[in-house]
Motif scaffolding. Structure first.
Motif, PDB file in Angstrom:
ATOM      1  N   UNK A 198       0.833  -1.206   0.000  1.00 12.35           N
ATOM      2  CA  UNK A 198       0.000   0.000   0.000  1.00 12.35           C
ATOM      3  C   UNK A 198       0.863   1.250   0.000  1.00 12.35           C
ATOM      4  N   UNK A 199       1.967   1.223   0.749  1.00 11.23           N
ATOM      5  CA  UNK A 199       2.838   2.387   0.799  1.00 11.23           C
ATOM      6  C   UNK A 199       3.471   2.687  -0.542  1.00 11.23           C
ATOM      7  N   UNK A 200       3.969   1.647  -1.224  1.00 11.20           N
ATOM      8  CA  UNK A 200       4.581   1.841  -2.541  1.00 11.20           C
ATOM      9  C   UNK A 200       3.552   2.383  -3.525  1.00 11.20           C
ATOM     10  N   UNK A 201       2.344   1.798  -3.504  1.00 14.11           N
ATOM     11  CA  UNK A 201       1.288   2.266  -4.406  1.00 14.11           C
ATOM     12  C   UNK A 201       0.925   3.724  -4.120  1.00 14.11           C
ATOM     13  N   UNK A 202       0.892   4.103  -2.839  1.00 13.71           N
ATOM     14  CA  UNK A 202       0.537   5.483  -2.476  1.00 13.71           C
ATOM     15  C   UNK A 202       1.589   6.466  -2.966  1.00 13.71           C
ATOM     16  N   UNK A 203       2.862   6.123  -2.782  1.00 15.04           N
ATOM     17  CA  UNK A 203       3.939   7.013  -3.223  1.00 15.04           C
ATOM     18  C   UNK A 203       3.908   7.181  -4.744  1.00 15.04           C
ATOM     19  N   UNK A 204       3.737   6.066  -5.461  1.00 17.13           N
ATOM     20  CA  UNK A 204       3.694   6.145  -6.919  1.00 17.13           C
ATOM     21  C   UNK A 204       2.458   6.899  -7.403  1.00 17.13           C
ATOM     22  N   UNK A 205       1.319   6.701  -6.720  1.00 15.61           N
ATOM     23  CA  UNK A 205       0.099   7.419  -7.097  1.00 15.61           C
ATOM     24  C   UNK A 205       0.263   8.916  -6.859  1.00 15.61           C
ATOM     25  N   UNK A 206       0.937   9.281  -5.746  1.00 18.32           N
ATOM     26  CA  UNK A 206       1.187  10.699  -5.476  1.00 18.32           C
ATOM     27  C   UNK A 206       2.069  11.307  -6.555  1.00 18.32           C
ATOM     28  N   UNK A 207       3.078  10.563  -7.002  1.00 18.78           N
ATOM     29  CA  UNK A 207       3.949  11.061  -8.062  1.00 18.78           C
ATOM     30  C   UNK A 207       3.155  11.305  -9.342  1.00 18.78           C
ATOM     31  N   UNK A 208       2.273  10.331  -9.705  1.00 20.56           N
ATOM     32  CA  UNK A 208       1.461  10.501 -10.909  1.00 20.56           C
ATOM     33  C   UNK A 208       0.533  11.703 -10.784  1.00 20.56           C
ATOM     34  N   UNK A 209      -0.022  11.897  -9.579  1.00 23.83           N
ATOM     35  CA  UNK A 209      -0.909  13.049  -9.368  1.00 23.83           C
ATOM     36  C   UNK A 209      -0.133  14.361  -9.503  1.00 23.83           C
ATOM     37  N   UNK A 210       1.102  14.399  -8.999  1.00 28.23           N
ATOM     38  CA  UNK A 210       1.913  15.618  -9.120  1.00 28.23           C
ATOM     39  C   UNK A 210       2.238  15.910 -10.580  1.00 28.23           C
ATOM     40  N   UNK A 211       2.418  14.856 -11.378  1.00 26.59           N
ATOM     41  CA  UNK A 211       2.647  15.070 -12.809  1.00 26.59           C
ATOM     42  C   UNK A 211       1.433  15.724 -13.453  1.00 26.59           C
ATOM     43  N   UNK A 212       0.236  15.255 -13.068  1.00 28.18           N
ATOM     44  CA  UNK A 212      -0.988  15.840 -13.626  1.00 28.18           C
ATOM     45  C   UNK A 212      -1.109  17.307 -13.211  1.00 28.18           C
ATOM     46  N   UNK A 213      -0.796  17.597 -11.954  1.00 28.04           N
ATOM     47  CA  UNK A 213      -0.834  18.993 -11.497  1.00 28.04           C
ATOM     48  C   UNK A 213       0.176  19.825 -12.282  1.00 28.04           C
TER      49      UNK A 213
END
Length: 362
Positions: free
Chosen positions: A27-42
């Motif tokens: 879950x932690x790895x998925x959360x970190x990677x999801x946050x990175x993808x969200x920052x790219x969208x921003x």
């Protein structure tokens, strides 16, 4: 002593350990990677020209490597959502952007399908690969030569088709009460990785059978084992030799395998030992003829698979002659290391090859 209240705050070190465990969890790895993808969208929303949309591909690749089969489909679906969002935020579309969106969307769908198939195994990609490597290493360990008296030199060499780490040829070696040496060379139907999975299972079974049964019972038991598996390509050839380490007397049995060859030190000639017996996994209730002989001081025995001597449009006897000629040329240097040198010198690189050398030093 009164127990500490459960609501006391964690110490700094304990908090770091808890945070580390969470970050390294699925879950932690998925959360970190999801946050990175969200920052790219921003970033695309704020600076659509300076932030490339291809950056979303990075967390997807890392997710394929590190996420479990249970988490990966959800994460790939999230990446698809971020791709749609990033596409909407683009001020203008070019062929490059449209191609990047299409490629990443296709890869995301393939990742979802792949992770669902991987879920049937129940392991992540890195763990699945390490399991296969561990199993391959166990095959090689079955062929490790046990410690023998100084007068005996026994070597094995393997080479797989196309250089693949998995092969259908393997060697099993063990001693029985330090009195006799049990050796088996096996060629599973097929070659390379296709045969490697069957060789993984068969090598473990043969490793247990060869040390637990008398020499006459090994090949019949191996034949019964293959018949019970009912594989579509469930046959194999094998040659089994049991050598008395004190006297050099041996018993040799073959199951559809190329003939073993013995070199007599006195004459310097090679003799073919053609034992009769059907291949393993085809016929029930079979018997395997036994050839008895003796390795005197200076004598040698070669056991090998058909990849050493068979080539298209060439008779197997010519292949055996070619192998023995190469052996005579190579052994002028030394018997030590001859197995590796011979496998490297003869045989087809498009076929699995295995060779076992037994030499009684003078």
């Amino acid at each position: 002593m009164r127990p500490l209240p459960a609501h006391l705050p964690l110490s700094g070190g304990a908090m770091i350990r808890v945070l580390r465990r969470w970050v390294l969890s699925d879950l932690g790895i998925a959360s970190v990677l999801a946050l990175f993808a969200a920052l790219v969208v921003v970033g695309i929303w704020l600076e659509p020209v300076d932030v490339p949309i291809n950056l979303i591909f990075l967390p997807l690749v890392l997710g394929i490597l590190f996420l479990s089969s249970r988490m990966l489909p959800w994460f790939a679906g999230y990446i698809l959502l971020t791709l749609v969002t990033a596409g909407v935020l683009q001020e203008e579309y070019t062929i490059r952007i449209a191609t990047a969106l299409g490629v990443m969307a296709t890869i995301s769908v393939l990742v979802i399908v792949m992770s669902l198939r991987r879920g049937q195994i129940g392991v992540g990609p890195l763990r699945g690969q390490s399991m296969l490597v561990d199993l391959r290493d166990r095959i090689l360990a079955q062929g490790e030569i046990p410690t023998l008296p100084r007068e005996w030199l026994v070597e094995s060499a393997l080479s797989s088709a196309g250089g693949s780490p998995f092969a259908g040829d393997f060697v099993v070696a063990t001693t029985r009460w330090r009195e006799s040496l049990e050796l088996v060379v096996v060629d599973v139907s097929g070659k390379g990785e296709a045969a490697g999975t069957r060789a993984l299972q068969l090598s473990g079974a043969m490793g247990g059978l060869v040390g637990a049964l008398p020499p006459a019972g090994f090949l019949p038991a191996a034949n019964d084992y293959l018949l019970q598996r009912a594989w579509e390509e469930g046959f194999a050839t094998a040659v089994h030799v049991s050598v008395d380490l004190a006297t050099g007397v041996f018993e040799l049995r073959s199951a559809g395998h190329p003939p073993a060859v013995q070199r007599h030190a006195g004459s310097g000639r090679w003799e073919m030992l053609q034992a009769e017996g059907p291949v393993l996994g085809i016929v029930e209730d079979v018997e395997y003829a036994c050839i008895r002989g003796q390795l005197d001081q200076g004598d040698s025995l070669l056991l090998y698979t058909d990849g050493m001597v068979e080539e298209p449009r060439r008779d197997i006897e010519l292949g055996i002659d070619h192998m023995l000629g190469a052996a005579e040329s190579l052994l002028r240097k030394s018997w030590d290391g001859l197995a590796d040198r011979l496998v490297g010198a003869v045989g087809s690189p498009d076929d699995d090859r295995a060779l076992l050398l037994v030499h009684r030093r003078p």
